[in-house]
Enzyme design. Structure first.
Site, PDB file in Angstrom:
ATOM      1  CB  ALA A   8      53.553  39.464  32.231  1.00  0.00           C
ATOM      2  CB  CYS A   9      49.259  40.470  36.094  1.00  0.00           C
ATOM      3  SG  CYS A   9      49.441  42.224  36.493  1.00  0.00           S
ATOM      4  CB  THR A  10      45.371  41.291  32.701  1.00  0.00           C
ATOM      5  OG1 THR A  10      44.910  41.489  34.030  1.00  0.00           O
ATOM      6  CG2 THR A  10      45.127  39.861  32.281  1.00  0.00           C
ATOM      7  N   GLY A  12      49.632  44.563  34.385  1.00  0.00           N
ATOM      8  CA  GLY A  12      51.061  44.829  34.388  1.00  0.00           C
ATOM      9  C   GLY A  12      51.559  45.573  35.602  1.00  0.00           C
ATOM     10  CB  THR A  16      53.524  42.139  37.348  1.00  0.00           C
ATOM     11  OG1 THR A  16      52.596  41.981  36.264  1.00  0.00           O
ATOM     12  CG2 THR A  16      54.945  41.952  36.840  1.00  0.00           C
TER      13      THR A  16
END
Length: 105
Positions: A8-10, A12, A16
């Protein structure tokens, strides 16, 4: 080695899915089985099952944000890294896991 991962990245979105593909490619090239759950702007995809988690030797949390469901991994060996490690150095990450978690036979 059996691996499960949550990515999960900031935002999304981009990191990701790039991290997911890089981890999958690096693990399968080395002969490992991996299942990767993504948590992003469209919710959870490819959700890990209890059986997936039970069978896993290691959990990779490649996340830049707080993810949900981490209590599922309470009794598992885990490594937490930012998504950029999974994007830029997935092969090295898998090699590190091999050295630390695969028992000598």
């Amino acid at each position: 080695m059996k691996i499960v991962a949550v990515v999960a990245c900031t935002s999304g979105i981009a990191h990701t899915y790039i991290a997911k593909e890089k981890l999958f490619s690096a693990a399968t090239k080395k002969g490992h089985r991996i299942k990767i759950e993504t948590q992003g702007t469209i919710g959870i995809e490819n959700e890990l099952t209890n059986e997936d988690i039970k069978e896993a030797d290691i959990v990779i949390l490649a996340t830049d944000i707080q993810t949900i469901g981490n209590e599922r991994f309470i009794d598992k060996k885990k490594i937490k890294v930012p998504t950029n490690i999974a994007v830029k150095a997935a092969s090295q990450l898998i090699e590190k896991l091999e050295k630390e978690y695969i028992k000598e036979e």
